[in-house]
Design a protein around this motif. Structure first.
Motif, short mmCIF file in Angstrom:
data_model
loop_
_atom_site.label_atom_id
_atom_site.label_comp_id
_atom_site.label_asym_id
_atom_site.label_seq_id
_atom_site.Cartn_x
_atom_site.Cartn_y
_atom_site.Cartn_z
N LEU A 1 44.11 42.86 47.33
CA LEU A 1 42.70 42.68 47.68
C LEU A 1 41.85 43.71 46.98
CD1 LEU A 1 41.52 44.97 49.88
CD2 LEU A 1 42.95 43.70 51.46
N ARG A 2 40.57 43.40 46.86
CA ARG A 2 39.57 44.32 46.35
C ARG A 2 38.29 44.13 47.18
NH1 ARG A 2 43.31 46.14 44.17
NH2 ARG A 2 43.53 47.01 42.06
N GLU A 3 37.66 45.25 47.49
CA GLU A 3 36.43 45.22 48.30
C GLU A 3 35.22 45.33 47.39
OE1 GLU A 3 34.66 47.43 52.30
OE2 GLU A 3 36.27 48.37 51.15
N GLY A 4 34.07 44.83 47.87
CA GLY A 4 32.83 44.93 47.13
C GLY A 4 32.74 44.00 45.94
N VAL A 5 33.50 42.93 45.97
CA VAL A 5 33.49 41.96 44.88
C VAL A 5 32.40 40.92 45.13
CG1 VAL A 5 34.84 40.22 43.65
CG2 VAL A 5 35.96 42.28 44.55
N SER A 6 31.62 40.62 44.11
CA SER A 6 30.58 39.60 44.24
C SER A 6 31.21 38.23 44.13
CB SER A 6 29.52 39.78 43.16
OG SER A 6 28.53 38.77 43.26
N VAL A 7 31.19 37.49 45.24
CA VAL A 7 31.71 36.13 45.28
C VAL A 7 30.55 35.21 45.59
CG1 VAL A 7 33.29 34.55 46.43
CG2 VAL A 7 33.98 36.93 46.04
N ASN A 8 30.21 34.36 44.61
CA ASN A 8 29.07 33.45 44.75
C ASN A 8 27.81 34.23 45.14
OD1 ASN A 8 27.71 31.02 44.69
ND2 ASN A 8 28.38 30.38 46.73
N GLY A 9 27.66 35.42 44.54
CA GLY A 9 26.47 36.23 44.73
C GLY A 9 26.47 37.10 45.98
N LYS A 10 27.56 37.10 46.76
CA LYS A 10 27.62 37.87 48.00
C LYS A 10 28.71 38.92 47.91
CE LYS A 10 26.20 33.87 50.79
NZ LYS A 10 26.59 32.97 51.91
N PRO A 11 28.42 40.18 48.28
CA PRO A 11 29.47 41.20 48.31
C PRO A 11 30.56 40.80 49.30
CG PRO A 11 27.29 42.19 48.53
CD PRO A 11 27.10 40.71 48.68
N SER A 12 31.81 40.81 48.86
CA SER A 12 32.89 40.27 49.66
C SER A 12 34.15 41.12 49.52
CB SER A 12 33.22 38.82 49.24
OG SER A 12 32.07 37.99 49.30
N ILE A 13 35.07 40.91 50.45
CA ILE A 13 36.43 41.44 50.32
C ILE A 13 37.28 40.29 49.78
CG2 ILE A 13 38.40 42.48 51.49
CD1 ILE A 13 36.39 43.38 53.69
N LEU A 14 37.67 40.40 48.52
CA LEU A 14 38.43 39.35 47.86
C LEU A 14 39.92 39.58 48.10
CD1 LEU A 14 38.55 36.90 45.87
CD2 LEU A 14 38.72 38.60 44.03
N VAL A 15 40.59 38.55 48.58
CA VAL A 15 42.04 38.57 48.78
C VAL A 15 42.62 37.46 47.91
CG1 VAL A 15 43.93 38.30 50.43
CG2 VAL A 15 41.79 39.43 51.14
N ALA A 16 43.67 37.78 47.17
CA ALA A 16 44.29 36.77 46.32
C ALA A 16 45.80 36.93 46.36
CB ALA A 16 43.77 36.88 44.89
N ALA A 17 46.51 35.85 46.04
CA ALA A 17 47.97 35.86 46.18
C ALA A 17 48.60 34.85 45.24
CB ALA A 17 48.37 35.55 47.61
N SER A 18 49.85 35.13 44.86
CA SER A 18 50.62 34.16 44.10
C SER A 18 51.11 33.07 45.04
CB SER A 18 51.81 34.84 43.40
OG SER A 18 52.60 35.57 44.33
N ASP A 19 50.89 31.83 44.65
CA ASP A 19 51.23 30.67 45.47
C ASP A 19 52.37 29.92 44.80
OD1 ASP A 19 51.38 28.26 46.84
OD2 ASP A 19 49.21 28.02 47.02
N ARG A 20 53.56 29.96 45.44
CA ARG A 20 54.74 29.32 44.88
C ARG A 20 55.13 28.06 45.66
NH1 ARG A 20 59.23 33.86 46.68
NH2 ARG A 20 60.59 32.65 45.30
N THR A 21 54.17 27.48 46.36
CA THR A 21 54.45 26.28 47.14
C THR A 21 55.02 25.18 46.25
OG1 THR A 21 52.69 26.85 48.68
CG2 THR A 21 53.48 24.60 48.74
N ASP A 22 54.42 25.02 45.06
CA ASP A 22 54.94 24.12 44.04
C ASP A 22 55.76 24.97 43.07
OD1 ASP A 22 55.46 22.44 41.91
OD2 ASP A 22 53.44 21.59 41.84
N ARG A 23 57.09 24.87 43.13
CA ARG A 23 57.94 25.74 42.32
C ARG A 23 57.88 25.39 40.83
NH1 ARG A 23 61.31 28.86 45.76
NH2 ARG A 23 60.12 28.95 47.69
N MET A 24 57.25 24.29 40.49
CA MET A 24 57.16 23.88 39.09
C MET A 24 55.81 24.25 38.47
SD MET A 24 60.13 22.71 38.71
CE MET A 24 59.97 22.07 37.05
#
Length: 354
Positions: free
Chosen positions: A105-128
């Motif tokens: 995660l990173r804090e203070g990220v502008s998301v669609n013009g709004k300061p936000s806490i951005l959380v992101a992750a690797s998604d392996r639901t589809d193994r291909m």
């Protein structure tokens, strides 16, 4: 990450050697490795919901600067989704999100013009088809809101980290076995997009990674070989060997990575030496060895077979006044896997670093 066999006395790690060679018991790996001092946890999270399986994987930490005791820990159950915990270890929320592996995660990220806490992750639901899952965190309600999912490339998403390089948000997904995809994110619109993308490669299985926002350096663990450094300011970064998996200081698998900053460009890179249930500190930026520790049994259990780790410095209240270190615990019997919480001050004092 390796599987755990119960009972604890019979814990065994899957072989790093070539097929046909005998597995080296974890006790022998510990005996052959460099000494490691003991540190005990000050807290732990509730177990993840997936039982009798290798499920808990990677943590991220949000520090509440205004009220440190109200800080949050985010942890993945790679079979089911994402947990948000309080510093007391209690589950606040759970988001069913599929096979989410590594998270940052990173804090203070502008998301669609709004300061936000951005959380992101690797998604392996589809193994291909590897994907990147994006969320925002509402700290008041401890809830995650989905932003969207971005395609990364062919293969199984595995490692993940993100950081700021040249003012732009970079997201790095490691696809099995060792393809490293560095994406520059565009979060200015109603839906997230990839502004640019490039690839790097390690020869064998790689997972753990971390970006040092101060220096724009990416560190990636090639599990049985080395920790590599990539300069993300370069057009096509070449790998530079930062540390070697030598069965002494760093025992295969080399897994989760975290950074302790000194405020300039120094500090420490911390690596999970999963093969002997320890953690190794290297001085930044040169990579000199600084010490090792293990999380031992105390008021809370110790850790073994640790995959993901995270460290955030700063005030987290009276139990963690100088910073919070969180480590996944691969063996939390009789309960499912969970995450252990340590004071960074305790680790520094035990290892003997500043």
């Amino acid at each position: 990450m390796r599987k755990i066999m119960i009972p604890a006395a019979l814990i065994a790690l899957s072989a790093c050697a070539a097929a046909g060679e005998k597995e080296i018991p974890v006790e022998q790996r510990i005996a052959n490795a460099a000494p490691a001092v003991s540190v005990t946890a000050r807290g732990e999270t509730e177990p993840v919901g997936t039982v009798n399986d290798d499920a808990a994987d990677d943590p991220a930490i949000w520090r509440n600067a205004a009220d440190p005791k109200a800080s949050l820990i985010i942890g993945t159950d790679k079979k089911a989704g994402i947990y948000v915990y309080g510093l007391d270890g209690a589950k606040k929320t759970f988001l069913p999100a599929g096979a989410i592996n590594n998270i940052d995660l990173r804090e203070g990220v502008s998301v669609n013009g709004k300061p936000s806490i951005l959380v992101a992750a690797s998604d392996r639901t589809d193994r291909m088809q590897a994907k990147l899952a994006l969320f925002t965190l509402d700290p008041a309600s401890a809830t995650l809101t989905r932003l969207g999912t971005l395609p990364v490339g062919t293969g199984e998403a595995y490692g993940f980290c993100m950081g700021v390089v040249g003012g732009a948000m970079h997201a790095v997904v490691v696809i099995k076995p060792g393809k490293i995809v560095d994406m520059t994110l565009d979060l200015s619109g109603a839906t997230p997009a990839i502004a640019a993308s490039r690839e790097m490669t390690n020869a064998t299985l790689s997972e753990g990674c971390v970006i040092d926002d101060r220096t724009s350096q990416l560190y990636v663990s090639e599990e049985d070989v080395a920790i590599w450094r990539f300069d993300l300011t370069q057009t096509q970064p070449a790998p530079v060997r930062f540390a070697t998996v030598d069965s002494k200081i760093l025992v295969a698998d080399s897994e989760g990575l975290a950074i302790a900053s000194d405020g300039a460009n120094g500090g420490y890179l911390i690596a999970s030496s999963q093969g002997d249930n320890a953690f190794t500190l290297y001085r930044l930026p040169a990579g000199d060895y600084a010490g090792r520790f293990r999380i031992a049994d105390g008021k809370f259990g110790g850790t073994s077979d640790t995959d993901g780790i995270e460290l955030v410095q700063g005030d987290f209240g009276p139990d963690y006044p100088g910073g919070l270190f969180v480590a996944q615990d691969g063996h939390n019997a009789p309960h499912a896997q969970n995450f252990k919480l340590l004071a960074w001050d305790d680790i520094k004092a035990a290892v003997g670093v500043k």
